[in-house]
Design a protein around this motif. Structure first.
Motif, PDB file in Angstrom:
ATOM      1  N   LYS A  76      -6.569   4.217   3.830  1.00 56.22           N
ATOM      2  CA  LYS A  76      -5.697   4.834   2.842  1.00 56.22           C
ATOM      3  C   LYS A  76      -6.508   5.344   1.641  1.00 56.22           C
ATOM      4  O   LYS A  76      -6.270   6.443   1.129  1.00 56.22           O
ATOM      5  CB  LYS A  76      -4.646   3.843   2.366  1.00 56.22           C
ATOM      6  CG  LYS A  76      -3.735   4.360   1.245  1.00 56.22           C
ATOM      7  CD  LYS A  76      -2.704   3.337   0.857  1.00 56.22           C
ATOM      8  CE  LYS A  76      -1.838   3.839  -0.291  1.00 56.22           C
ATOM      9  NZ  LYS A  76      -2.578   3.877  -1.559  1.00 56.22           N
ATOM     10  N   CYS A  77      -7.474   4.553   1.173  1.00 53.16           N
ATOM     11  CA  CYS A  77      -8.310   4.980   0.037  1.00 53.16           C
ATOM     12  C   CYS A  77      -9.099   6.235   0.377  1.00 53.16           C
ATOM     13  O   CYS A  77      -9.214   7.151  -0.447  1.00 53.16           O
ATOM     14  CB  CYS A  77      -9.256   3.850  -0.361  1.00 53.16           C
ATOM     15  SG  CYS A  77      -8.453   2.437  -1.146  1.00 53.16           S
ATOM     16  N   ALA A 103       3.331   7.027   7.452  1.00 49.04           N
ATOM     17  CA  ALA A 103       2.037   6.911   6.780  1.00 49.04           C
ATOM     18  C   ALA A 103       1.321   5.626   7.192  1.00 49.04           C
ATOM     19  O   ALA A 103       0.106   5.631   7.452  1.00 49.04           O
ATOM     20  CB  ALA A 103       2.243   6.946   5.266  1.00 49.04           C
ATOM     21  N   LEU A 104       2.069   4.527   7.256  1.00 52.10           N
ATOM     22  CA  LEU A 104       1.469   3.264   7.674  1.00 52.10           C
ATOM     23  C   LEU A 104       0.971   3.349   9.108  1.00 52.10           C
ATOM     24  O   LEU A 104      -0.127   2.866   9.435  1.00 52.10           O
ATOM     25  CB  LEU A 104       2.498   2.136   7.531  1.00 52.10           C
ATOM     26  CG  LEU A 104       2.117   0.759   8.090  1.00 52.10           C
ATOM     27  CD1 LEU A 104       0.841   0.245   7.432  1.00 52.10           C
ATOM     28  CD2 LEU A 104       3.254  -0.233   7.886  1.00 52.10           C
ATOM     29  N   VAL A 162      -6.769  -0.876   7.176  1.00 55.07           N
ATOM     30  CA  VAL A 162      -5.697   0.046   6.794  1.00 55.07           C
ATOM     31  C   VAL A 162      -5.835   0.431   5.327  1.00 55.07           C
ATOM     32  O   VAL A 162      -5.677   1.605   4.954  1.00 55.07           O
ATOM     33  CB  VAL A 162      -4.319  -0.590   7.067  1.00 55.07           C
ATOM     34  CG1 VAL A 162      -3.193   0.292   6.527  1.00 55.07           C
ATOM     35  CG2 VAL A 162      -4.124  -0.834   8.553  1.00 55.07           C
ATOM     36  N   ALA A 163      -6.149  -0.551   4.479  1.00 56.67           N
ATOM     37  CA  ALA A 163      -6.299  -0.270   3.053  1.00 56.67           C
ATOM     38  C   ALA A 163      -7.454   0.694   2.795  1.00 56.67           C
ATOM     39  O   ALA A 163      -7.343   1.612   1.958  1.00 56.67           O
ATOM     40  CB  ALA A 163      -6.504  -1.575   2.283  1.00 56.67           C
ATOM     41  N   GLU A 164      -8.584   0.510   3.493  1.00 57.43           N
ATOM     42  CA  GLU A 164      -9.730   1.398   3.288  1.00 57.43           C
ATOM     43  C   GLU A 164      -9.439   2.806   3.804  1.00 57.43           C
ATOM     44  O   GLU A 164      -9.846   3.799   3.190  1.00 57.43           O
ATOM     45  CB  GLU A 164     -10.968   0.824   3.984  1.00 57.43           C
ATOM     46  CG  GLU A 164     -11.461  -0.494   3.406  1.00 57.43           C
ATOM     47  CD  GLU A 164     -11.944  -0.362   1.973  1.00 57.43           C
ATOM     48  OE1 GLU A 164     -12.240   0.772   1.538  1.00 57.43           O
ATOM     49  OE2 GLU A 164     -12.005  -1.386   1.274  1.00 57.43           O
ATOM     50  N   LEU A 211       0.797  -1.225   0.000  1.00 55.69           N
ATOM     51  CA  LEU A 211       0.000   0.000   0.000  1.00 55.69           C
ATOM     52  C   LEU A 211       0.828   1.274   0.000  1.00 55.69           C
ATOM     53  O   LEU A 211       0.384   2.301  -0.517  1.00 55.69           O
ATOM     54  CB  LEU A 211      -0.934   0.011   1.225  1.00 55.69           C
ATOM     55  CG  LEU A 211      -1.918  -1.153   1.353  1.00 55.69           C
ATOM     56  CD1 LEU A 211      -2.708  -1.033   2.640  1.00 55.69           C
ATOM     57  CD2 LEU A 211      -2.854  -1.205   0.160  1.00 55.69           C
ATOM     58  N   PHE A 212       2.022   1.199   0.586  1.00 54.05           N
ATOM     59  CA  PHE A 212       2.797   2.430   0.772  1.00 54.05           C
ATOM     60  C   PHE A 212       4.174   2.379   0.113  1.00 54.05           C
ATOM     61  O   PHE A 212       4.934   3.331   0.214  1.00 54.05           O
ATOM     62  CB  PHE A 212       2.962   2.725   2.265  1.00 54.05           C
ATOM     63  CG  PHE A 212       1.658   2.912   2.989  1.00 54.05           C
ATOM     64  CD1 PHE A 212       1.026   4.136   3.003  1.00 54.05           C
ATOM     65  CD2 PHE A 212       1.057   1.844   3.634  1.00 54.05           C
ATOM     66  CE1 PHE A 212      -0.177   4.301   3.659  1.00 54.05           C
ATOM     67  CE2 PHE A 212      -0.147   2.000   4.307  1.00 54.05           C
ATOM     68  CZ  PHE A 212      -0.775   3.239   4.312  1.00 54.05           C
ATOM     69  N   VAL A 240      -8.354   8.515   2.679  1.00 57.18           N
ATOM     70  CA  VAL A 240      -7.431   9.643   2.803  1.00 57.18           C
ATOM     71  C   VAL A 240      -7.028  10.152   1.421  1.00 57.18           C
ATOM     72  O   VAL A 240      -6.974  11.362   1.173  1.00 57.18           O
ATOM     73  CB  VAL A 240      -6.194   9.239   3.625  1.00 57.18           C
ATOM     74  CG1 VAL A 240      -5.130  10.324   3.565  1.00 57.18           C
ATOM     75  CG2 VAL A 240      -6.588   8.979   5.072  1.00 57.18           C
ATOM     76  N   ASN A 241      -6.755   9.228   0.506  1.00 54.65           N
ATOM     77  CA  ASN A 241      -6.409   9.634  -0.852  1.00 54.65           C
ATOM     78  C   ASN A 241      -7.554  10.396  -1.516  1.00 54.65           C
ATOM     79  O   ASN A 241      -7.338  11.389  -2.228  1.00 54.65           O
ATOM     80  CB  ASN A 241      -6.043   8.416  -1.692  1.00 54.65           C
ATOM     81  CG  ASN A 241      -4.689   7.846  -1.332  1.00 54.65           C
ATOM     82  OD1 ASN A 241      -3.893   8.498  -0.660  1.00 54.65           O
ATOM     83  ND2 ASN A 241      -4.427   6.632  -1.765  1.00 54.65           N
ATOM     84  N   CYS A 255      -2.348   5.385   9.366  1.00 59.97           N
ATOM     85  CA  CYS A 255      -3.509   4.626   8.884  1.00 59.97           C
ATOM     86  C   CYS A 255      -3.846   3.470   9.820  1.00 59.97           C
ATOM     87  O   CYS A 255      -5.024   3.165  10.046  1.00 59.97           O
ATOM     88  CB  CYS A 255      -3.248   4.112   7.472  1.00 59.97           C
ATOM     89  SG  CYS A 255      -3.201   5.407   6.205  1.00 59.97           S
TER      90      CYS A 255
END
Length: 347
Positions: A300-301, A256-257, A296-298, A232-233, A303-304, A260
């Protein structure tokens, strides 16, 4: 606590606690980062950069890559010892230390932990030799063949929660000539793959199979966190070569990790709307499976989507709800299918 190595860096996770000082590598100054905010499993990440021996020993390579002049090579086990010394100096007390085969094969690390009366569960190879009662020396494979053929000597237990439910394996353990050392063996119930763990529990501490299994399962959330960091990062996707550039890339990715991961942990209970798990193998599926908690993946999405103009935040949130509901439904059916095979595993 789990020790883990990845690429150019060595990572140490502590549960719980934090470090004020970072470890040095062979006399080099500590890197200017860590600890980071706690990930979902209440661990603390500390990162120390590591470099191959050939880069350090070659003066031309060392100069061109910007390595410190007083940098000395250290093995993964030695790096773990340095990090643990800092942890103990800062008053951190650990229930268990867990690590993969690299750390289990390090006699210096095992000796250091035993001197500190620190319990550990370290992965070892199948050819690892241990001394049983009566002075018999056997490898892990030989212990399996000679003492653990019967199914009644194995028990099914969970090593922790996974994405589709509990991570259930068959477990067995055997005592050694030392009253403080044990061999813990994990077997996959379908493939039969084996994993061997060499365990040390100081005198006076409780020694039970569930306690050792819980310690062995600590490595799973750590490896999962590094997988997030890479996928992811871009933790392993940098093209930097200089020492300072490596450190900057690592600290940005890990920060960042950590942000999240901490956000997902804070939102876990508020966003978990899954239907109750099934109790029967023939139970019909619920009309509304709910949604799994934000991952964590969601995070990140989302935040993006909040920082990038395309696509819209509403569009991203819609697909986030769809994915989590689909994952909740898949998780429910996976648990129901596991109920049908649970008894077959014991027979």
């Amino acid at each position: 606590m789990c020790t883990q190595a990845f690429g150019r860096s060595r990572f140490l996770t502590l549960r719980p606690g934090a470090l004020r000082r970072r470890s040095k590598i062979g006399g080099a100054e500590p890197p200017p980062w860590g600890p980071f905010p706690a990930p979902p499993d209440d661990s603390t990440w500390v990162s120390t950069p590591g470099h191959p021996a050939e880069q350090i020993s070659d003066p031309i390579t060392a100069i061109t890559t910007g390595l410190p002049l007083n940098l000395a090579f250290a093995t993964k086990g030695e790096l773990a010892i340095d990090l643990l010394k800092d942890a103990y100096t800062d008053g951190v007390r650990l229930d268990f230390v867990a690590g993969d085969e690299v750390y289990g094969a390090c006699t210096k690390l095992r000796a250091f932990l035993q001197e500190q009366n620190q319990a550990y569960v370290l992965r070892v190879r199948a050819t690892f030799t241990l001394t049983l009662g009566g002075g018999t020396c056997l490898t892990g494979e030989q212990v399996m063949t000679k003492h653990l053929k019967q199914k009644r000597k194995w028990t099914l237990r969970s090593a922790g929660a996974g994405s589709k439910g509990k991570r259930t394996y068959a477990w067995a353990w055997i005592a050694t000539a030392s009253p403080t050392h044990f061999l813990l063996i994990r077997k996959h119930h379908r493939t039969g793959d084996l994993a061997f763990h060499y365990c040390f529990v100081p005198a006076g501490q409780p020694v039970t199979l569930p306690r050792l299994i819980s310690a062995a399962g600590l490595r799973w959330p750590v490896e999962e966190s590094f997988e997030f960091g890479k996928d992811l990062f871009g933790l392993d996707q940098s093209q930097v070569r200089l020492y300072e550039a490596i450190r900057r890339h690592t600290v940005l990715v890990m920060a960042a990790l950590a942000i999240c991961a901490a956000s997902a942990a804070a939102a876990r209970h508020r966003t978990d709307t899954q239907a109750p798990p099934p109790t029967r193998a023939d139970q019909p599926s619920p009309e509304n499976p709910g949604m799994i908690p934000l991952t964590v993946a969601e995070i990140k999405c989302l935040v993006n989507a909040a920082t990038i103009r395309t696509p819209s935040l509403e569009h991203t949130a819609h697909w986030s709800v769809w994915r989590r509901r689909h994952q909740a439904r898949a998780r429910w059916f996976h648990r129901r299918a596991r109920l049908a095979t649970e008894y077959a595993q014991l027979s």
